[in-house]
Design a protein around this motif. Structure first.
Motif, short mmCIF file in Angstrom:
data_model
loop_
_atom_site.label_atom_id
_atom_site.label_comp_id
_atom_site.label_asym_id
_atom_site.label_seq_id
_atom_site.Cartn_x
_atom_site.Cartn_y
_atom_site.Cartn_z
N HIS A 1 2.33 -7.44 0.22
CA HIS A 1 1.83 -8.25 -0.73
C HIS A 1 0.99 -9.39 -0.52
O HIS A 1 1.03 -9.88 0.41
N ILE B 1 -1.03 -8.91 -4.70
CA ILE B 1 -0.47 -7.42 -4.99
C ILE B 1 0.27 -6.62 -4.39
O ILE B 1 0.04 -6.87 -3.24
N SER C 1 1.04 -0.67 6.27
CA SER C 1 0.63 0.09 5.05
C SER C 1 1.23 -0.61 3.73
O SER C 1 0.49 -0.79 2.95
N ASP C 2 2.39 -1.25 3.78
CA ASP C 2 2.79 -2.06 2.71
C ASP C 2 2.90 -3.54 2.97
O ASP C 2 3.11 -3.97 3.77
N SER D 1 -6.05 -9.67 -3.78
CA SER D 1 -5.22 -8.85 -3.02
C SER D 1 -4.06 -9.16 -2.38
O SER D 1 -3.07 -8.59 -2.32
N HIS E 1 4.10 2.90 -1.05
CA HIS E 1 4.12 4.29 -1.11
C HIS E 1 4.83 5.20 -1.51
O HIS E 1 6.00 4.94 -1.79
N THR F 1 1.92 -3.80 -2.77
CA THR F 1 1.76 -2.31 -2.59
C THR F 1 2.52 -1.49 -1.94
O THR F 1 3.56 -1.86 -0.76
N ARG G 1 1.42 -4.79 -10.17
CA ARG G 1 0.59 -6.03 -10.53
C ARG G 1 1.70 -6.85 -11.29
O ARG G 1 2.69 -6.25 -11.84
N CYS H 1 0.31 0.56 -6.57
CA CYS H 1 -0.18 -0.75 -6.46
C CYS H 1 0.61 -1.32 -7.86
O CYS H 1 0.18 -0.99 -8.83
N GLN I 1 -0.33 6.04 -3.43
CA GLN I 1 -0.23 4.70 -3.27
C GLN I 1 0.35 3.99 -4.69
O GLN I 1 -0.18 4.41 -5.81
N ARG J 1 6.05 2.63 -11.56
CA ARG J 1 5.03 1.59 -11.54
C ARG J 1 5.12 0.49 -12.61
O ARG J 1 5.32 -0.69 -12.59
#
Length: 460
Positions: A460, A117, A457-458, A114, A121, A119, A97, A95, A93, A147
């Motif tokens: 922000h 953020i 799953s994805d 949360s 994969h 996110t 920021r 993440c 994953q 990242r």
């Protein structure tokens, strides 16, 4: 890359850099397999024990270990081409920021709540050559580079339209119009982050291999899911395809000396010193012989997609810059790929001619808008190193996918089992699709299911 930097770095006669004091030599990069294969069992083929010539077991993650999106994975080691499996894989994953702007002492990476953020994969395959070290370093490093690059632009990625100034400061009232006229979108920032991450990772590999006294390079194929889109970045000859019920769509292109002939010849035209008088940049249908002198033969140069004729001169008898055809094509008689990571120390045998100037670490990035597809349960992306594609075509892989998945819908491990089946299909079974053809290369395969994944799953 400026012409001045290029000449100083690669061409003779320029000013030499000041000598650096010697530093302690780092430990060699330790050999390992992907982390997600740990605990996959201790039966035949599940550990990196000494191999028997007749034993090429296929490895997959342990049945209790889930990969992102329940993706499947399998790998097989080469048939004693080298001591180790030179492929590497990574997934996980992402993440992302946000960077807070302000005085330098106040800047820090903040863990936001949360909903702020971003996110995603990540899946990656690295096919090493000249040893496994570069592929291992890439598997350990590239996701961190990506990242960092995404964190540097994340505010632009989540904006409705990327702002001209990331700090929010507006110098010109027409800035939004200029951005719109350029057609700059959030996905362009993700593409730029991928390109910069590959470049950064290449520099890290160069430093680490030099420090440890090791050599080698690798290709890189990466898939990143972010905000409902799948970004596929490729530098080398691995391949990714989208397989659906009625469609097979390539998501990458291979970069070999043949596919990038004009770029490579153009570089040799601009900087002929790179060939050190040992090679000809011109392409001929075959290597010329002494008997060809004075004859008019087919050729092409950097500016030509088509062919013409020229009268053969003595300089044309030198070894070609690109020689061979298809999978046998080689750059400077040495390397079968034209993009990848590493190879900073690679030279033509018994010469001081460097290959690195001809190699690009920048990937080609393809964007698949997953949210715009009417996905079905058997829609998958298949990523694999070149050992699979040496003997299986896109259509053959698609046929295997379509024949396997519908009958195994209740099996939670079906995507890893499909990856294993794809590898077994390259091992020369008489009843298989390859009609006895065998791939003796390392092979690594990800099968990534798309149905109900990106939306869940994805974000922000």
């Amino acid at each position: 890359m400026s012409a001045g930097w290029f000449r100083r770095r690669f061409l003779p006669g320029g000013p030499l850099p000041a000598p650096r004091p010697p530093r302690p030599r780092a430990s060699p990069v330790p050999y390992r397999r992907p982390r997600f294969l740990r605990g996959s069992g201790s039966g035949p083929g599940t550990a990196d024990a000494p191999r028997r010539p007749d034993a090429r077991p296929v490895r997959s993650p342990a049945r209790g270990r889930a990969l992102p999106w329940n993706a499947g994975y399998a790998e097989i080691i080469n048939a004693e081409k080298s001591e180790f499996n030179e492929d590497q894989a990574a997934c996980g994953q992402l993440c992302i920021r946000r960077c807070e702007f302000g005085a330098e002492e106040d800047q820090e990476w903040l863990a936001l709540c949360s909903e702020e953020i971003l996110t995603g994969h990540y899946w990656a395959l690295f096919d090493g050559h000249g040893g496994p070290a570069a592929a291992i370093l890439a598997a350990n490093t590239l996701h961190s580079c990506l990242r960092r690059q995404l964190e540097a632009v994340v505010e632009g990625v989540v904006a409705a339209r990327p702002p001209m100034h990331l700090s929010g400061h507006c110098v010109c009232a027409s800035d939004p119009q200029f951005v719109e006229e350029k057609g700059i979108r959030a996905e362009d920032l993700v593409i730029g982050a991928l390109e910069s991450a590959f470049q950064e990772c290449d520099e890290v590999i160069g430093r680490e291999l030099e420090a440890s006294g090791q050599v080698g390079g690798c290709t890189a194929l990466v898939a990143v899911s972010l905000q409902g889109k799948l970004y596929v970045a490729n530098a080398g000859d691995s391949r990714a395809i989208l397989v659906r019920k009625d469609e097979v769509r390539p998501l990458s292109s291979e970069f070999t000396p043949e596919t990038e002939r004009q770029r490579i010849q153009q570089l040799a035209f601009v900087y002929p010193e790179l060939l050190a008088g040992e090679f000809t940049r011109l392409e001929f249908p075959r290597r010329l012989k002494g008997d060809d002198l004075g004859q008019k033969v087919l050729f092409r140069d950097h500016h030509m997609r088509g062919w013409s004729y020229k009268c053969v001169e003595k300089s044309d008898l030198k070894y070609p810059l690109i020689h061979g055809q298809g999978r046998q094509a080689r750059l400077l008689g040495t390397l079968a790929v034209s993009r990848g990571l590493g190879d900073h120390q690679l030279r033509v045998l018994d010469t001081n001619i460097q290959l690195k100037p001809f190699l690009l670490s920048v990937p080609q990035v393809t964007v698949l808008d997953v949210d715009q597809l009417e996905l079905q349960e058997e829609d998958v992306v298949v990523m694999a190193t070149d050992g699979l594609w040496d003997v299986l075509s896109n259509e053959q892989v698609a046929q295997l996918v379509r024949s396997f998945l519908p009958g195994n819908r209740e099996d939670p491990h079906r995507f890893s089992e499909l990856a294993q089946m794809l590898i077994h299909s390259t091992q020369g079974k008489d009843d298989g699709p390859t009609e006895g053809q065998v791939s003796y290369d390392d092979i690594s395969v990800f099968v990534i299911p798309l149905h109900n994944q990106g939306q869940r799953s994805d974000g922000h």
